[in-house]
Design a protein around this motif. Structure first.
Motif, PDB file in Angstrom:
ATOM      1  N   PHE A  96       0.837  -1.194   0.000  1.00 28.00           N
ATOM      2  CA  PHE A  96       0.000   0.000   0.000  1.00 28.00           C
ATOM      3  C   PHE A  96       0.865   1.235   0.000  1.00 28.00           C
ATOM      4  CE2 PHE A  96      -3.036  -3.088   1.581  1.00 28.00           C
ATOM      5  CZ  PHE A  96      -4.177  -2.720   0.931  1.00 28.00           C
ATOM      6  N   PRO A  97       0.451   2.334  -0.545  1.00 31.53           N
ATOM      7  CA  PRO A  97      -0.821   2.562  -1.224  1.00 31.53           C
ATOM      8  C   PRO A  97      -0.870   1.820  -2.553  1.00 31.53           C
ATOM      9  CG  PRO A  97       0.534   4.522  -1.363  1.00 31.53           C
ATOM     10  CD  PRO A  97       1.264   3.546  -0.501  1.00 31.53           C
ATOM     11  N   LEU A  98      -2.043   1.360  -2.881  1.00 28.70           N
ATOM     12  CA  LEU A  98      -2.271   0.516  -4.045  1.00 28.70           C
ATOM     13  C   LEU A  98      -3.066   1.307  -5.081  1.00 28.70           C
ATOM     14  CD1 LEU A  98      -1.818  -2.480  -4.809  1.00 28.70           C
ATOM     15  CD2 LEU A  98      -4.030  -2.965  -3.829  1.00 28.70           C
ATOM     16  N   THR A  99      -2.633   1.290  -6.338  1.00 30.76           N
ATOM     17  CA  THR A  99      -3.348   1.981  -7.408  1.00 30.76           C
ATOM     18  C   THR A  99      -4.239   0.976  -8.129  1.00 30.76           C
ATOM     19  OG1 THR A  99      -1.534   3.542  -7.679  1.00 30.76           O
ATOM     20  CG2 THR A  99      -3.115   3.370  -9.488  1.00 30.76           C
ATOM     21  N   LEU A 100      -5.526   1.253  -8.145  1.00 29.07           N
ATOM     22  CA  LEU A 100      -6.507   0.363  -8.783  1.00 29.07           C
ATOM     23  C   LEU A 100      -7.167   1.098  -9.952  1.00 29.07           C
ATOM     24  CD1 LEU A 100      -8.236  -1.012  -5.573  1.00 29.07           C
ATOM     25  CD2 LEU A 100      -6.477  -2.124  -6.925  1.00 29.07           C
ATOM     26  N   THR A 101      -7.505   0.343 -10.998  1.00 24.49           N
ATOM     27  CA  THR A 101      -8.097   0.912 -12.203  1.00 24.49           C
ATOM     28  C   THR A 101      -9.265   0.054 -12.662  1.00 24.49           C
ATOM     29  OG1 THR A 101      -5.945   1.752 -12.902  1.00 24.49           O
ATOM     30  CG2 THR A 101      -7.631   1.587 -14.596  1.00 24.49           C
ATOM     31  N   GLY A 102     -10.325   0.703 -13.097  1.00 27.74           N
ATOM     32  CA  GLY A 102     -11.449   0.023 -13.722  1.00 27.74           C
ATOM     33  C   GLY A 102     -11.660   0.599 -15.107  1.00 27.74           C
ATOM     34  N   VAL A 103     -11.973  -0.254 -16.076  1.00 29.30           N
ATOM     35  CA  VAL A 103     -12.130   0.193 -17.471  1.00 29.30           C
ATOM     36  C   VAL A 103     -13.455  -0.335 -18.018  1.00 29.30           C
ATOM     37  CG1 VAL A 103     -11.171   0.100 -19.801  1.00 29.30           C
ATOM     38  CG2 VAL A 103      -9.642   0.240 -17.838  1.00 29.30           C
TER      39      VAL A 103
END
Length: 135
Positions: free
Chosen positions: A121-128
């Motif tokens: 962490f910190p964790l980068t998350l992505t949604g497409v």
């Protein structure tokens, strides 16, 4: 009776050894569940934003970001960013909406530097989400 006195502190010692491991597993489960929930919500928000843009691509007041963030109320307060290519989307081309968030640790145990090791962490998350304009 003498053998019972010798074993009297064994339970306390066993608990002192096992309890930190059980708590660490519990905190890991909590962190994983939160990350999974945020990832699913990001993907749903991006998909809903892409669907809205694909249907209303001709509208002058197209609000892809508002629609995407409105579709995932659990993401409120996390600082989600929404990017899209919906402006000037000709019919029979694709519109893509992506949602991003940098997620801090909930418990702090998996942060960078905790236990002297690099954290996740910190964790980068992505949604497409991608859909065809004009459906």
């Amino acid at each position: 009776m003498k053998s019972r006195r010798k074993e009297r502190g064994a339970v306390a010692v066993e608990m002192a050894i096992v309890l930190p491991l059980l708590l660490l597993i519990l905190l890991g489960i909590i962190e994983f569940g939160r990350v999974y929930n945020v990832q699913v919500s990001l993907t749903q928000a991006a998909r809903e934003g892409a669907r809205h843009a694909a249907i209303h691509y001709n509208d002058a007041s197209l609000d892809v970001e508002g629609t995407a963030l409105g579709a995932a109320p659990t993401l409120a307060g996390l600082g989600v960013t929404v990017a899209d290519n919906a402006s000037g989307c000709p019919s029979s081309s694709d519109v893509q909406v992506s949602t991003n968030v940098t997620l801090p640790s909930l418990t702090g145990f998996l942060d960078a530097g905790f236990f002297g090791a690099p954290g996740i962490f910190p964790l980068t998350l992505t949604g497409v989400g991608v859909m065809r304009c004009g459906g």
